[in-house]
Write a protein that holds these residues in place. Structure first.
Motif, PDB file in Angstrom:
ATOM      1  N   GLY A  45      34.013  65.170  80.229  1.00 59.20           N
ATOM      2  CA  GLY A  45      34.317  66.111  81.303  1.00 59.20           C
ATOM      3  C   GLY A  45      35.802  66.365  81.472  1.00 59.20           C
ATOM      4  O   GLY A  45      36.241  67.513  81.524  1.00 59.20           O
ATOM      5  N   TYR A  46      36.587  65.280  81.539  1.00 58.71           N
ATOM      6  CA  TYR A  46      38.023  65.470  81.736  1.00 58.71           C
ATOM      7  C   TYR A  46      38.671  66.091  80.502  1.00 58.71           C
ATOM      8  O   TYR A  46      39.542  66.962  80.611  1.00 58.71           O
ATOM      9  CB  TYR A  46      38.705  64.146  82.102  1.00 58.71           C
ATOM     10  CG  TYR A  46      38.486  63.779  83.551  1.00 58.71           C
ATOM     11  CD1 TYR A  46      38.983  64.578  84.569  1.00 58.71           C
ATOM     12  CD2 TYR A  46      37.762  62.649  83.910  1.00 58.71           C
ATOM     13  CE1 TYR A  46      38.770  64.268  85.901  1.00 58.71           C
ATOM     14  CE2 TYR A  46      37.525  62.319  85.234  1.00 58.71           C
ATOM     15  CZ  TYR A  46      38.046  63.134  86.229  1.00 58.71           C
ATOM     16  OH  TYR A  46      37.832  62.825  87.538  1.00 58.71           O
ATOM     17  N   MET A  47      38.244  65.682  79.300  1.00 58.33           N
ATOM     18  CA  MET A  47      38.856  66.221  78.090  1.00 58.33           C
ATOM     19  C   MET A  47      38.551  67.711  77.928  1.00 58.33           C
ATOM     20  O   MET A  47      39.418  68.496  77.567  1.00 58.33           O
ATOM     21  CB  MET A  47      38.378  65.434  76.859  1.00 58.33           C
ATOM     22  CG  MET A  47      39.029  64.071  76.760  1.00 58.33           C
ATOM     23  SD  MET A  47      38.449  63.120  75.340  1.00 58.33           S
ATOM     24  CE  MET A  47      39.156  64.046  74.000  1.00 58.33           C
ATOM     25  N   VAL A  48      37.290  68.080  78.196  1.00 55.35           N
ATOM     26  CA  VAL A  48      36.898  69.481  78.060  1.00 55.35           C
ATOM     27  C   VAL A  48      37.650  70.349  79.083  1.00 55.35           C
ATOM     28  O   VAL A  48      38.159  71.422  78.758  1.00 55.35           O
ATOM     29  CB  VAL A  48      35.370  69.604  78.238  1.00 55.35           C
ATOM     30  CG1 VAL A  48      34.993  70.990  78.684  1.00 55.35           C
ATOM     31  CG2 VAL A  48      34.667  69.280  76.933  1.00 55.35           C
ATOM     32  N   THR A  49      37.767  69.856  80.315  1.00 52.83           N
ATOM     33  CA  THR A  49      38.498  70.599  81.349  1.00 52.83           C
ATOM     34  C   THR A  49      39.943  70.798  80.923  1.00 52.83           C
ATOM     35  O   THR A  49      40.511  71.885  81.045  1.00 52.83           O
ATOM     36  CB  THR A  49      38.456  69.840  82.690  1.00 52.83           C
ATOM     37  OG1 THR A  49      37.115  69.435  82.946  1.00 52.83           O
ATOM     38  CG2 THR A  49      38.933  70.708  83.830  1.00 52.83           C
TER      39      THR A  49
END
Lengths: 92, 270
Positions: free
Chosen positions: A78-82
């Motif tokens: 989630g954080y990497m994709v964001t």
């Protein structure tokens, strides 16, 4: 009494969540969705407590382990994709 | 570590999540917002490892390494055009995680009415999020047709499944040691997620994903009520509420109404 305190927290946080999101430019809709999706990975905290509890039926550990794996995918992914979405956004 | 310190750190994490969401709503502060929110997550996870109820670490380490590798591979390999379905999958995993947290707590022999209601609610919402998100993914990835699929008697089927899930949940609260009941609840709720999303067309899918994102937040919050965990309750309800508002904003931007999306009316037109 403790339950009432927790319920208060729950209701106040719901109102806060509603107030936080007012005007969001359409370009930020997907990053915001993705970023708040990463936050919902907070269930990882509950997963850690279950996986590390050393509780007696092995099922607890197995389910706890599965929960840790799933929640970690949610958090890290989630954080990497964001971050990737926002990086693309910034370059423009 | 003392419980007071842990809960103080949870408060810090919650504040960082709030600042993070706030930051993500403006282009200028979005990157920083995401970083603050990630920092909040790190704080919450690290202090939890010092909780006195955490007695062994081998499964935790194995789980974090496995999940971390899978998550980072998924995030780096995915094409930019495939982002919506990526968010759907990640969200499905989040809902699944809450489901398994509830199942683990159930088998720990958790009792008390509040805890059992919370377990039943988490199982229900977590399962719906899990299966619904994977249908959304399959539609956007064109593994199944992205067109609206007409399910005969769809509304009645939804209503029957929802009522069945609520009845099973109620029975579980009355008979907290019944393992068959919780299994039946999982199955019914997974089916419910399936039939809720299958009829909706691919064009409406981003709105559905936003809504499922809100659900996974609520599932985390109800999981928090099982063990009285403040950071789960606050962050979960934040995501649940802000996700719902974002869903309605996205609906307006796409000129669709939320009820129409959910009941597949706009699908044929759009």
């Amino acid at each position: 009494m403790e339950l009432l305190l927790l319920l208060t927290l729950f209701v106040v946080a719901i109102f806060l969540g509603v107030e936080l999101i007012t005007k969001v430019p359409p370009t930020l809709h997907t990053p915001l969705m993705s970023g708040s999706n990463a936050i919902s990975g907070i269930t990882l905290v509950g997963a850690l407590l279950a996986a590390g509890s050393d509780a007696n039926p092995t099922l607890v550990t197995i389910f706890g382990f599965i929960a840790v794996v799933l929640a970690t995918i949610n958090v890290i992914g989630g954080y990497m994709v964001t971050n990737r979405m926002l990086a693309m956004f910034k370059r423009k | 570590m003392q419980i007071e310190l842990i809960y103080l750190a949870y408060l810090v994490a919650a504040v960082l999540f709030i600042l993070g969401i706030k930051g993500l709503t403006k282009p200028r502060t979005a990157v920083r917002g995401n970083q603050l929110s990630a920092l909040g997550m790190l704080v919450a996870v690290v202090v939890t490892l010092f909780d006195q109820n955490v007695l062994s670490y081998q499964w935790i380490i194995a789980g974090i390494v496995t999940g971390g590798v899978i998550g980072s591979l998924m995030a780096t390999k995915v094409q930019m055009t495939a982002m919506p379905q990526m968010v759907a999958v990640l969200n499905g995993f989040g809902g699944g995680a809450s489901l398994f947290v509830a199942l683990a707590n159930f088998h720990m022999g958790t009792d008390g009415t509040v805890a059992m209601v919370s377990i039943a609610a988490t199982v229900l919402i977590g399962s719906v999020t899990l299966s619904g998100s994977f249908v959304a993914f399959a539609k956007l990835q064109e593994l199944i047709s992205g067109n609206p699929i007409a399910v005969p008697g769809n509304k009645i089927l939804n209503a029957v499944l929802l009522i069945a899930a609520l009845v099973l949940g109620g029975m579980l609260v009355a008979d907290p040691s019944n393992g068959t009941l919780i299994l039946a609840l999982v199955v019914v709720a997974l089916l419910l997620g399936l039939v809720l999303v299958v009829p909706i067309g691919g064009a409406d899918m981003p709105v559905v994903i936003a809504l499922l994102n809100s659900y996974s937040g609520i599932a985390a919050a109800t999981a928090g009520f099982i063990t009285n965990n403040t950071v789960l309750i606050v962050s979960g309800s934040l995501v649940g509420a802000s996700g719902l508002i974002l869903t309605s904003i996205m609906c307006k931007a796409m000129n669709r109404s939320l009820t129409n999306v959910l009941f597949g009316v706009m699908g044929e037109v759009g």
